[in-house]
Design an enzyme around this catalytic site. Structure first.
Site, PDB file in Angstrom:
ATOM      1  NE  ARG A   1      -3.801   0.612   1.986  1.00 19.78           N
ATOM      2  CZ  ARG A   1      -5.008   0.666   2.545  1.00 19.78           C
ATOM      3  NH1 ARG A   1      -5.229   1.428   3.594  1.00 19.78           N
ATOM      4  NH2 ARG A   1      -6.013  -0.029   2.041  1.00 19.78           N
TER       5      ARG A   1
ATOM      6  CG  HIS B   1      -8.418  -0.108  -2.794  1.00 19.40           C
ATOM      7  ND1 HIS B   1      -7.569  -1.127  -2.420  1.00 19.40           N
ATOM      8  CD2 HIS B   1      -9.095   0.243  -1.649  1.00 19.40           C
ATOM      9  CE1 HIS B   1      -7.719  -1.373  -1.134  1.00 19.40           C
ATOM     10  NE2 HIS B   1      -8.638  -0.562  -0.639  1.00 19.40           N
TER      11      HIS B   1
ATOM     12  CD  GLN C   1     -12.718  -2.293  -0.660  1.00 18.56           C
ATOM     13  OE1 GLN C   1     -11.967  -2.067   0.259  1.00 18.56           O
ATOM     14  NE2 GLN C   1     -13.883  -2.893  -0.489  1.00 18.56           N
TER      15      GLN C   1
ATOM     16  CG  ASP D   1     -13.616   6.029  -1.199  1.00 16.36           C
ATOM     17  OD1 ASP D   1     -13.583   5.787   0.028  1.00 16.36           O
ATOM     18  OD2 ASP D   1     -12.576   6.115  -1.894  1.00 16.36           O
TER      19      ASP D   1
ATOM     20  CB  CYS E   1     -13.879   0.745   0.050  1.00 15.66           C
ATOM     21  SG  CYS E   1     -13.239   2.416   0.206  1.00 15.66           S
TER      22      CYS E   1
ATOM     23  NE  ARG F   1     -10.187  -5.560   0.680  1.00 15.41           N
ATOM     24  CZ  ARG F   1      -9.443  -4.521   1.066  1.00 15.41           C
ATOM     25  NH1 ARG F   1     -10.004  -3.498   1.685  1.00 15.41           N
ATOM     26  NH2 ARG F   1      -8.150  -4.467   0.782  1.00 15.41           N
TER      27      ARG F   1
HETATM   28  N1  NVA Z   1     -10.078   6.577  -1.420  1.00 18.28           N
HETATM   29  C1  NVA Z   1      -9.712   6.138  -0.095  1.00 18.28           C
HETATM   30  C2  NVA Z   1      -9.906   4.676   0.064  1.00 18.28           C
HETATM   31  C3  NVA Z   1      -9.605   4.157   1.463  1.00 18.28           C
HETATM   32  C4  NVA Z   1      -9.717   2.679   1.584  1.00 18.28           C
HETATM   33  C5  NVA Z   1      -8.268   6.525   0.185  1.00 18.28           C
HETATM   34  O1  NVA Z   1      -7.426   6.350  -0.712  1.00 18.28           O
HETATM   35  O2  NVA Z   1      -7.991   6.999   1.285  1.00 18.28           O
HETATM   36  N1   CP Z   2     -11.138  -0.372   2.502  1.00 19.01           N
HETATM   37  C1   CP Z   2      -9.859  -0.371   2.920  1.00 19.01           C
HETATM   38  O1   CP Z   2      -8.913  -0.563   2.165  1.00 19.01           O
HETATM   39  O2   CP Z   2      -9.726  -0.165   4.261  1.00 19.01           O
HETATM   40  P1   CP Z   2      -8.353   0.079   5.013  1.00 19.01           P
HETATM   41  O3   CP Z   2      -7.830   1.415   4.590  1.00 19.01           O
HETATM   42  O4   CP Z   2      -8.730   0.051   6.474  1.00 19.01           O
HETATM   43  O5   CP Z   2      -7.388  -1.015   4.669  1.00 19.01           O
END
Ligand code: NVA
Ligand code: CP
Length: 317
Positions: A105, A132, A135, A228, A271, A299
């Site tokens: 990540r 993502h 997800q 989101d 998500c 997930r």
């Molecule tokens: N769009 C959000 C998704 C979090 C799982 C982010 O990147 O923070």
């Molecule tokens: N939806 C998701 O990726 O959650 P986290 O940021 O908690 O991993």
């Protein structure tokens, strides 16, 4: 044998995505019955690297690798040399000598690409600024469960249409044969290259792509409504900008009034983490159409299936 990665949603063909989702459903039904990472003589390890915070991705991968008989190594990249002095490519080459797969990540997709270029084991995108895809496998499994399938179902994604989730809904949604509608305000256009790519995929799957301004038009008759956070990781702390984003996006809040335009059995996705009262209301998140906690649960089987598939002949080219 070429090593396969999941860096973006379109790294899986429609048939491959369906195979991973089928395997995910099997693994969900028999949670502890699959141990491909146990190995003939000891557990295989998977490195889970995080440049950004996480609850679901971290825990579902960590639990999932353990359930597959493997050993998960969660690494906060600030506690390593990852990307400070040591190149990401060198770090990936070293990790590949120890582990069976890598999850990352991070911020820019260029960082993920550098890791994939150096790795000799599969690399999975645990969220980047651009996409993502892990997800989306969970989301599509949830759509299968709630809507009986994905092909020709309509999915409306509302809100920040520039972010990773918007891009992943576009690519993965059409790969699954869905009609994807993306609705956001002026100044929030998704990456045109992603929209073009989604259109190309849709032409082969019977899916479609529409970019809209009007949230009511987007939601009308939709089988799935998704949203989101309005501010993604890496964009926080910009006080004025966050306020401006909220003002621009407020018309796209998923609330009961807007949901009334959707199909009667609509499933709502988010998500998570959710900002209750901003992009989604309590009434919707906690209401009868919310598939959000099934989505979070999914997930686990989705990523177990992905990992198993990438490490098996399914992932070899
Ligand atoms: N769009 C959000 C998704 C979090 C799982 C982010 O990147 O923070
Ligand atoms: N939806 C998701 O990726 O959650 P986290 O940021 O908690 O991993």
């Amino acid at each position: 044998m070429t090593v396969r990665h999941l860096l973006r949603d379109d790294d899986l063909s429609p048939a491959e995505q369906a195979a991973v989702l089928d395997l995910a459903a099997t693994m969900k039904r028999d949670r502890f019955g699959h141990r491909p990472l146990a190995g003939p003589s000891g557990p295989r390890s998977v490195a889970l690297l995080f440049d950004k915070p996480s609850l679901r991705t971290r825990v579902s991968f960590e639990v999932g690798v353990a359930e597959l008989g493997g050993h998960p190594l969660v690494i906060d990249s600030r506690s390593t040399h990852f990307g400070r002095g040591e190149t990401l490519g060198d770090a990936a080459r070293v990790l590949s000598r120890y582990v069976a797969a890598i999850v990352l990540r991070t911020f820019g997709d260029d960082r993920l690409a550098e890791v994939a270029a150096g790795a000799t084991v599969p690399v999975m995108n645990g969220l980047t600024d651009g996409f993502h895809p892990c997800q989306l496998l969970a989301d599509l499994l949830t759509v299968r469960e709630w809507c009986g399938g994905t092909a020709s179902r309509t999915l409306a994604y509302l809100g920040d249409t520039t972010n990773n989730m918007a891009h992943s809904y576009l690519l993965a949604g059409v790969t699954a044969g869905m009609a994807v509608r993306v609705a956001g305000p002026d100044g929030f256009a998704p990456d045109p290259a992603v929209v073009t790519r989604a259109g190309e995929i849709a032409a082969g799957t019977g899916g479609s792509v529409r970019l809209l301004r009007d949230p009511v038009e987007a939601v009308t008759g939709a089988d799935v409504v998704a949203t989101d956070a309005w501010t993604s990781m890496g964009q926080e702390g910009q006080e004025g900008q966050e306020r401006d984003r909220g003002a621009a996006l407020s018309a796209y809040q998923v609330n009961e009034k807007l949901l009334a335009y959707a199909a009667p059995q609509v499933a709502v996705l988010h998500c998570l983490p959710a900002h209750r009262g901003e992009e989604i209301t309590d009434q919707v998140l906690d209401g009868p159409h919310s598939a959000v906690f099934d989505q979070a649960e999914n997930r686990l089987p989705a990523q177990k299936a992905l990992l198993t598939w990438l490490l098996s002949t399914g992932g070899a080219r």
